[in-house]
Design an enzyme around this catalytic site. Sequence first.
Site, PDB file in Angstrom:
ATOM      1  N   ASP A  15       0.849  -1.192   0.000  1.00 52.80           N
ATOM      2  CA  ASP A  15       0.000   0.000   0.000  1.00 52.80           C
ATOM      3  C   ASP A  15       0.884   1.240   0.000  1.00 52.80           C
ATOM      4  OD1 ASP A  15      -2.201  -1.663   0.234  1.00 52.80           O
ATOM      5  OD2 ASP A  15      -2.576  -1.202   2.350  1.00 52.80           O
ATOM      6  N   ARG A  16       0.379   2.312  -0.585  1.00 50.00           N
ATOM      7  CA  ARG A  16       1.088   3.589  -0.557  1.00 50.00           C
ATOM      8  C   ARG A  16       1.403   3.937   0.900  1.00 50.00           C
ATOM      9  NH1 ARG A  16       0.679   8.187  -4.058  1.00 50.00           N
ATOM     10  NH2 ARG A  16      -0.896   6.997  -5.152  1.00 50.00           N
TER      11      ARG A  16
END
Length: 190
Positions: A15-16
């Site tokens: 995930d970012r």
Amino acid sequence: AGGDRDRPGIVHRLDRDTTGVMVAARTNLAAASLVNQFKRKTVEKVYSAVVWGEPPFDSDWIDLPLGPHPHRQVLRAVLATGQPSSTFYEVERRMGPVSLVSAHPKTGRTHQIRVHLEHIGFPIVCDPLYGRDAQLAYSRWVEGRRKEGLRVPAIARQALHARRLSFLHPESGERVVFEAPLPADMADLL
């Protein structure tokens, strides 16, 4: 996944703003092997997360199907019609308002750990997408007790770190383990 021969290719995603270990394939043969291992769910993944609250169990399985959030396109949610998703967690350290948790996702759905932990009532600290209400409630609680020196822990991203990846080496077939130490922002938070 994978690129041309001798050109690195990312085999999986984080995930970012999640830190930690990632694997890149250097050849198409390695990429095919690694993608297959992720698909067969034989890659062992371990994440560290700082969550709000103290989970009641020292460890437990979260088996809840995940799918697109019905109202916010960028989010995921627990949905009866979603894809099967499974995360095992263990509490490593309880620290009053927050706990350090080790999460072992068996499946690899988008935002899986974040959604699963939020759904059972223990959202990840400073997660901009999931669990904002818990963070605001804690902020208000701390404000009322400021005289005791408490402060709201804050980092510039969700407190989630991909700590370990283990898989079969594409050439030797031996199990290899790669680890990344806890980043400075999470270590300071703890």
